[in-house]
Design a protein around this motif. Structure first.
Motif, PDB file in Angstrom:
ATOM      1  N   ALA A 186     -51.221 -22.693  52.908  1.00 13.29           N
ATOM      2  CA  ALA A 186     -50.531 -23.428  53.972  1.00 13.29           C
ATOM      3  C   ALA A 186     -51.405 -24.554  54.525  1.00 13.29           C
ATOM      4  N   GLY A 187     -52.572 -24.741  53.924  1.00 10.87           N
ATOM      5  CA  GLY A 187     -53.447 -25.838  54.335  1.00 10.87           C
ATOM      6  C   GLY A 187     -54.433 -25.500  55.425  1.00 10.87           C
ATOM      7  N   PHE A 188     -54.674 -24.200  55.690  1.00 11.15           N
ATOM      8  CA  PHE A 188     -55.593 -23.783  56.744  1.00 11.15           C
ATOM      9  C   PHE A 188     -56.753 -23.012  56.111  1.00 11.15           C
ATOM     10  N   SER A 189     -57.950 -23.545  56.230  1.00  9.87           N
ATOM     11  CA  SER A 189     -59.113 -22.976  55.554  1.00  9.87           C
ATOM     12  C   SER A 189     -59.740 -21.840  56.350  1.00  9.87           C
ATOM     13  N   ASN A 190     -60.589 -21.071  55.672  1.00 13.72           N
ATOM     14  CA  ASN A 190     -61.369 -20.043  56.370  1.00 13.72           C
ATOM     15  C   ASN A 190     -62.168 -20.656  57.512  1.00 13.72           C
ATOM     16  N   GLU A 191     -62.750 -21.824  57.254  1.00 15.27           N
ATOM     17  CA  GLU A 191     -63.587 -22.465  58.265  1.00 15.27           C
ATOM     18  C   GLU A 191     -62.782 -22.798  59.525  1.00 15.27           C
ATOM     19  N   ALA A 192     -61.527 -23.216  59.338  1.00 10.65           N
ATOM     20  CA  ALA A 192     -60.678 -23.526  60.497  1.00 10.65           C
ATOM     21  C   ALA A 192     -60.457 -22.285  61.347  1.00 10.65           C
ATOM     22  N   TYR A 193     -60.299 -21.131  60.693  1.00  9.77           N
ATOM     23  CA  TYR A 193     -60.117 -19.890  61.449  1.00  9.77           C
ATOM     24  C   TYR A 193     -61.428 -19.431  62.083  1.00  9.77           C
ATOM     25  N   ARG A 194     -62.539 -19.623  61.390  1.00  8.12           N
ATOM     26  CA  ARG A 194     -63.846 -19.284  61.998  1.00  8.12           C
ATOM     27  C   ARG A 194     -64.081 -20.115  63.257  1.00  8.12           C
ATOM     28  N   GLU A 195     -63.785 -21.406  63.170  1.00 10.90           N
ATOM     29  CA  GLU A 195     -63.972 -22.284  64.332  1.00 10.90           C
ATOM     30  C   GLU A 195     -63.060 -21.877  65.487  1.00 10.90           C
ATOM     31  N   ALA A 196     -61.948 -21.217  65.167  1.00 14.64           N
ATOM     32  CA  ALA A 196     -61.026 -20.734  66.203  1.00 14.64           C
ATOM     33  C   ALA A 196     -61.474 -19.407  66.795  1.00 14.64           C
ATOM     34  N   GLY A 197     -62.563 -18.845  66.259  1.00 16.81           N
ATOM     35  CA  GLY A 197     -63.101 -17.599  66.809  1.00 16.81           C
ATOM     36  C   GLY A 197     -62.749 -16.355  66.025  1.00 16.81           C
ATOM     37  N   ALA A 198     -62.081 -16.518  64.881  1.00 16.55           N
ATOM     38  CA  ALA A 198     -61.693 -15.358  64.071  1.00 16.55           C
ATOM     39  C   ALA A 198     -62.856 -14.908  63.192  1.00 16.55           C
ATOM     40  N   THR A 199     -62.755 -13.681  62.732  1.00 16.10           N
ATOM     41  CA  THR A 199     -63.683 -13.137  61.747  1.00 16.10           C
ATOM     42  C   THR A 199     -62.957 -13.063  60.410  1.00 16.10           C
ATOM     43  N   ILE A 200     -63.622 -13.556  59.349  1.00 23.77           N
ATOM     44  CA  ILE A 200     -63.012 -13.516  58.024  1.00 23.77           C
ATOM     45  C   ILE A 200     -63.314 -12.160  57.385  1.00 23.77           C
ATOM     46  N   ALA A 201     -62.263 -11.460  57.016  1.00 22.73           N
ATOM     47  CA  ALA A 201     -62.403 -10.178  56.318  1.00 22.73           C
ATOM     48  C   ALA A 201     -62.237 -10.425  54.826  1.00 22.73           C
ATOM     49  N   TRP A 202     -62.985  -9.670  54.014  1.00 24.43           N
ATOM     50  CA  TRP A 202     -63.017  -9.975  52.585  1.00 24.43           C
ATOM     51  C   TRP A 202     -61.928  -9.273  51.790  1.00 24.43           C
ATOM     52  N   SER A 203     -61.105  -8.482  52.453  1.00 23.21           N
ATOM     53  CA  SER A 203     -60.000  -7.848  51.737  1.00 23.21           C
ATOM     54  C   SER A 203     -58.891  -7.495  52.727  1.00 23.21           C
ATOM     55  N   GLU A 204     -57.710  -7.281  52.184  1.00 19.29           N
ATOM     56  CA  GLU A 204     -56.593  -6.839  53.018  1.00 19.29           C
ATOM     57  C   GLU A 204     -56.880  -5.461  53.599  1.00 19.29           C
ATOM     58  N   ASP A 205     -57.492  -4.595  52.805  1.00 16.58           N
ATOM     59  CA  ASP A 205     -57.805  -3.242  53.283  1.00 16.58           C
ATOM     60  C   ASP A 205     -58.702  -3.279  54.510  1.00 16.58           C
ATOM     61  N   GLU A 206     -59.649  -4.216  54.538  1.00 14.58           N
ATOM     62  CA  GLU A 206     -60.532  -4.326  55.696  1.00 14.58           C
ATOM     63  C   GLU A 206     -59.751  -4.721  56.945  1.00 14.58           C
ATOM     64  N   VAL A 207     -58.817  -5.659  56.779  1.00 16.90           N
ATOM     65  CA  VAL A 207     -57.981  -6.061  57.915  1.00 16.90           C
ATOM     66  C   VAL A 207     -57.163  -4.878  58.419  1.00 16.90           C
ATOM     67  N   LEU A 208     -56.556  -4.146  57.500  1.00 16.80           N
ATOM     68  CA  LEU A 208     -55.723  -3.009  57.887  1.00 16.80           C
ATOM     69  C   LEU A 208     -56.544  -1.921  58.575  1.00 16.80           C
ATOM     70  N   MET A 209     -57.783  -1.755  58.161  1.00 17.00           N
ATOM     71  CA  MET A 209     -58.635  -0.718  58.720  1.00 17.00           C
ATOM     72  C   MET A 209     -59.119  -1.061  60.126  1.00 17.00           C
ATOM     73  N   ARG A 210     -59.347  -2.352  60.382  1.00 17.01           N
ATOM     74  CA  ARG A 210     -59.991  -2.762  61.623  1.00 17.01           C
ATOM     75  C   ARG A 210     -59.036  -3.103  62.761  1.00 17.01           C
ATOM     76  N   THR A 211     -57.749  -3.208  62.495  1.00 21.58           N
ATOM     77  CA  THR A 211     -56.846  -3.776  63.498  1.00 21.58           C
ATOM     78  C   THR A 211     -55.730  -2.822  63.905  1.00 21.58           C
ATOM     79  N   GLN A 212     -55.210  -3.071  65.100  1.00 24.13           N
ATOM     80  CA  GLN A 212     -54.079  -2.313  65.627  1.00 24.13           C
ATOM     81  C   GLN A 212     -52.755  -3.036  65.419  1.00 24.13           C
ATOM     82  N   PHE A 213     -52.840  -4.347  65.292  1.00 29.32           N
ATOM     83  CA  PHE A 213     -51.644  -5.188  65.307  1.00 29.32           C
ATOM     84  C   PHE A 213     -51.747  -6.151  64.123  1.00 29.32           C
ATOM     85  N   ILE A 214     -50.819  -6.020  63.166  1.00 28.29           N
ATOM     86  CA  ILE A 214     -50.816  -6.843  61.956  1.00 28.29           C
ATOM     87  C   ILE A 214     -49.686  -7.868  62.035  1.00 28.29           C
TER      88      ILE A 214
END
Length: 370
Positions: free
Chosen positions: A43-71
């Motif tokens: 969609a044209g949005f890079s990892n760096e753009a999300y990092r600059e927004a304060g997000a943490t980049i997870a290296w897999s979908e499983d990591e996201v599912l494990m760490r979060t309450q709201f998907i």
């Protein structure tokens, strides 16, 4: 709250749930956001753009599912993946559970997932903000793509949708005068197409006439009038929707006999089952098929082909609900916001949408009692 954005793996799905500016607003409000690696790239949005927004980049979908309450995701996961979610997680996305397999639906209940369908969120005035935003884009795309399908190289009969000097335009018939149908009519009339719109609701037809550059012809969508419209249409656009339920079949195979050979049916109701008996889902690797000499285009999820524009429109629509859930928690958010209440399919192992409960033969529990 820990919030996750995952990469959708559905074929030809290119969007992501939130733009970097929306993520920045969440992190500034004290929430943690985890974004799967390269989830926004198409969609044209890079990892760096999300990092600059304060997000943490997870290296897999499983990591996201494990760490979060709201998907937050776009397309529904495959039914085989439902068990990957943690029990009790909130998953907001375009679930379309009215056409889900029964076994998968029961797995959602067993996992006690809270599923919020962005396609059925509806406010007190009857407006579905997310569905309307995507329908506006889909309506415009339908005319752009449909005009191509009329050309010889795509199987059509070699017509220009807007005609030319001394050559009449193609006839576009739109079944359904909701947001998608209305936007398609407005856009097509602006291009010079001959447009006729059908709907059962006369007030909806009046809204179409008010929104188009001139008053397009309209017809009440009786079976007789649908058959008449099929006979003179070059491009027939199905734009029928019933919130949270399967689309009714309004065009039978027998009715196709009245159409001219190599005419085109675009069934954009296919996300909810389709309103044409001969429709079946396709994708852009093989978008059309022919039945009885009539070309069918039944690609669901059309807005994803304009992924950057659609992601922005989607974010504009869902972000207020995302922030409310994040700030208040889900239970308080649905008490305070009736649109979220209407947009919820399941909660804590209960089906909280009455029509869906009837369809799957399970108990219905009003959300406030779930």
């Amino acid at each position: 709250m820990d919030i996750g954005l995952v990469k959708d793996r559905r074929l030809f799905e290119h969007r992501i749930g939130l733009t970097p500016p929306a993520v920045k607003a969440l992190t500034r409000a004290g929430h943690r956001v985890w974004v799967e690696d390269d989830a926004g790239l198409e969609a044209g949005f890079s990892n760096e753009a999300y990092r600059e927004a304060g997000a943490t980049i997870a290296w897999s979908e499983d990591e996201v599912l494990m760490r979060t309450q709201f998907i937050i995701r776009i397309s529904p996961p495959a039914a085989s993946d439902y068990e990957r979610f943690q029990s009790g997680q909130i998953v907001l996305g375009s679930w379309h559970l009215a056409v889900a397999p029964e076994e998968g639906f029961r797995t959602l209940l067993d996992r006690k997932l809270t599923t919020v369908g962005i396609e059925i969120i509806e406010d007190d005035d009857g407006h579905a903000p997310v569905l309307e935003a995507m329908s506006e884009i889909a309506g415009r795309l339908a005319v752009i793509i449909g005009s191509g399908l009329l050309l010889n190289e795509f199987g059509g009969k070699g017509l220009l949708i807007n005609g030319a000097p001394g050559i009449p335009p193609a006839s576009l018939v739109i079944l359904g005068a909701g947001v998608l149908g209305r936007e398609a009519a407005r856009f097509a009339r602006g291009m010079g197409a001959h447009v006729v719109v059908l709907d059962r609701d006369v007030q909806a037809l009046r809204r179409v006439q008010r929104s188009t550059p001139d008053e397009v012809p309209t017809m009440v969508a009786t079976r007789t009038n649908i058959e008449k419209a099929l006979a003179f249409s070059d491009l027939f656009l199905c734009a029928v929707a019933v919130h949270g339920e399967r689309t009714p079949v309004l065009v039978t195979r027998e009715m196709l006999k009245s159409m001219k050979p190599r005419s085109v049916i675009m069934d954009l109701s296919i996300d909810q089952g389709g309103c044409c008996e001969t429709s079946r889902p396709t994708d852009f690797s093989n978008p059309t098929f022919e039945v009885d000499g009539i070309i069918h285009f039944c690609v669901p999820n059309l807005p994803s082909t304009a992924s950057r524009a659609s992601t922005r429109a989607l974010t504009n629509s869902i972000f207020p609900y995302v922030m409310e859930i994040a700030n208040k928690g889900f239970d308080q958010a649905v008490r305070d916001n009736s649109a979220l209440c209407r947009g919820t399919y399941t909660h804590h192992g209960r089906c909280v949408r009455e029509g869906l409960a009837e369809s799957f033969g399970v108990d219905y529990t009003p959300l406030c009692d779930a």
